[in-house]
Design an enzyme around this catalytic site. Structure first.
Site, mmCIF file in Angstrom:
data_model
loop_
_atom_site.group_PDB
_atom_site.id
_atom_site.type_symbol
_atom_site.label_atom_id
_atom_site.label_comp_id
_atom_site.label_asym_id
_atom_site.label_seq_id
_atom_site.Cartn_x
_atom_site.Cartn_y
_atom_site.Cartn_z
ATOM 1 N N ASN A 1 0.887 -1.168 0.000
ATOM 2 C CA ASN A 1 0.000 0.000 0.000
ATOM 3 C C ASN A 1 0.921 1.212 0.000
ATOM 4 O O ASN A 1 1.549 1.508 1.010
ATOM 5 C CB ASN A 1 -0.903 -0.019 1.241
ATOM 6 N N LYS B 1 0.200 4.270 -0.180
ATOM 7 C CA LYS B 1 -0.379 5.465 0.468
ATOM 8 C C LYS B 1 -0.148 6.687 -0.426
ATOM 9 O O LYS B 1 -0.168 6.558 -1.641
ATOM 10 C CB LYS B 1 0.185 5.629 1.879
ATOM 11 N N HIS C 1 -9.371 1.552 4.752
ATOM 12 C CA HIS C 1 -8.112 1.684 5.495
ATOM 13 C C HIS C 1 -8.331 2.621 6.684
ATOM 14 O O HIS C 1 -9.091 3.587 6.589
ATOM 15 C CB HIS C 1 -7.007 2.220 4.576
ATOM 16 N N GLU D 1 -6.637 4.932 7.805
ATOM 17 C CA GLU D 1 -6.353 6.345 7.500
ATOM 18 C C GLU D 1 -7.543 6.999 6.803
ATOM 19 O O GLU D 1 -7.834 8.179 7.032
ATOM 20 C CB GLU D 1 -5.070 6.436 6.645
ATOM 21 N N GLU E 1 -5.300 -4.745 10.406
ATOM 22 C CA GLU E 1 -4.244 -3.777 10.660
ATOM 23 C C GLU E 1 -4.516 -3.046 11.973
ATOM 24 O O GLU E 1 -5.293 -2.089 12.011
ATOM 25 C CB GLU E 1 -4.191 -2.744 9.528
ATOM 26 N N GLY F 1 2.786 2.131 10.730
ATOM 27 C CA GLY F 1 3.787 3.193 10.577
ATOM 28 C C GLY F 1 4.526 3.528 11.851
ATOM 29 O O GLY F 1 5.218 4.548 11.924
ATOM 30 N N SER G 1 3.574 -2.349 10.175
ATOM 31 C CA SER G 1 5.022 -2.478 10.383
ATOM 32 C C SER G 1 5.560 -3.851 9.986
ATOM 33 O O SER G 1 6.471 -4.373 10.638
ATOM 34 C CB SER G 1 5.390 -2.118 11.831
HETATM 35 P P1 13P Z 1 3.216 0.254 7.599
HETATM 36 O O1 13P Z 1 3.656 -1.061 6.973
HETATM 37 O O2 13P Z 1 3.989 1.423 7.102
HETATM 38 O O3 13P Z 1 3.132 0.147 9.087
HETATM 39 O O4 13P Z 1 1.716 0.504 7.072
HETATM 40 C C1 13P Z 1 0.782 -0.493 7.195
HETATM 41 C C2 13P Z 1 -0.413 -0.124 6.424
HETATM 42 O O5 13P Z 1 -1.157 0.756 6.801
HETATM 43 C C3 13P Z 1 -0.667 -0.834 5.162
HETATM 44 O O6 13P Z 1 -1.950 -0.563 4.697
#
Ligand code: 13P
Length: 249
Positions: A10, A12, A95, A97, A167, A173, A213
């Site tokens: 992903n 982002k 997601h 976010e 997640e 992150g 992560s």
């Molecule tokens: P990270 O791997 O950067 O922690 O992000 C996970 C994520 O949100 C994937 O959709």
């Protein structure tokens, strides 16, 4: 029947179209595998150049979001038909976010799920608890609600092809990966929830990823768990390390 692993990046809000093509060209030889589906979920503006750049490779293209209407006066949105025409096979929905910053709810995620299936796009539906919810002991209640509402009206045959990404928000992150036990426990709980909604066959077929992560050092142990069918990878999907995650064995 063993479920095929699915390892998705992903991206982002990263990578201009020019950078996106460069990244695909760097990663393409590193993510070759026969053993897992490999998906790059990329910003909408990168979809067309990335779809072109992955031609002839084992990489499938995914979107990071989609609207639930067919077309019309929805300034700034992208329709399922647009994604299909551009070569998209997967779409990340719900997601955390998007839930946090863009008012995505279980109800809008559900509408998008139904639309994605209607158009033959495989949804990667995200769910996951906050740190507060984990500490309150309501992780599974919260996630079961996300899954139950997200899948309202989805048939068993559709659900069998879907992907769910677990997640935990506190692991995204942050470099703070869930322990293997925590990740497996929730993924198994999600599979149990799917079994309750549908049946055993659907629960056995649906693929459940862990995200938060994931890196080259922890992927092998996470993906070896019986209920973890791969990963949804953020930061590490933008680096050559993603090749190590895909070829984690
Ligand atoms: P990270 O791997 O950067 O922690 O992000 C996970 C994520 O949100 C994937 O959709």
């Amino acid at each position: 029947m063993a479920r095929r692993k699915i390892i998705a990046g992903n991206w982002k809000m990263n990578m201009t179209p020019t950078q996106a093509v460069e990244l695909v060209n760097t990663l393409k030889p590193l993510v070759v595998t026969d053993e897992a589906d490999v998906v790059f979920c990329v910003p909408a503006i990168d979809i067309i150049p990335v779809a072109e750049a992955v031609k002839g490779s084992n990489i499938e293209v995914g979107a990071e979001n989609m609207y639930f209407e067919e077309s019309g006066a929805y300034t700034g949105e992208i329709s399922p038909a647009m994604l299909v025409d551009a070569g998209v096979k997967y779409v990340v929905l719900g997601h955390s976010e998007r839930r946090e910053y863009f008012a995505e709810t279980n109800e809008t995620v559900n509408k998008k799920m139904l639309k994605a299936f209607e158009h033959g796009i495989t949804p990667i539906m995200c769910c996951g608890e906050t740190l507060e919810q984990r500490e309150q002991g309501v992780t599974m209640d919260f996630i079961r609600q996300q899954v139950k509402v997200g899948f309202l009206g989805v048939t068993a045959d559709q659900a069998k092809t879907a992907v769910i990404a677990y997640e935990p928000i506190w692991a995204i992150g942050t470099g703070k990966t869930a322990t293997t036990e925590q990740a497996e426990e929730v993924c198994a709980g999600i599979r149990q929830c799917i079994k309750e909604i549908y049946d055993e066959a659907t629960a056995e077929a649906i693929r459940i990823q862990y995200g938060g992560s994931v890196n080259a050092g922890n992927a092998a142990e996470l993906f070896a768990q019986p209920d973890i069918d791969g990963g949804l990878v953020g930061g590490a999907s933008l680096k050559p390390d993603f090749g190590k995650i895909v070829n984690y064995k």
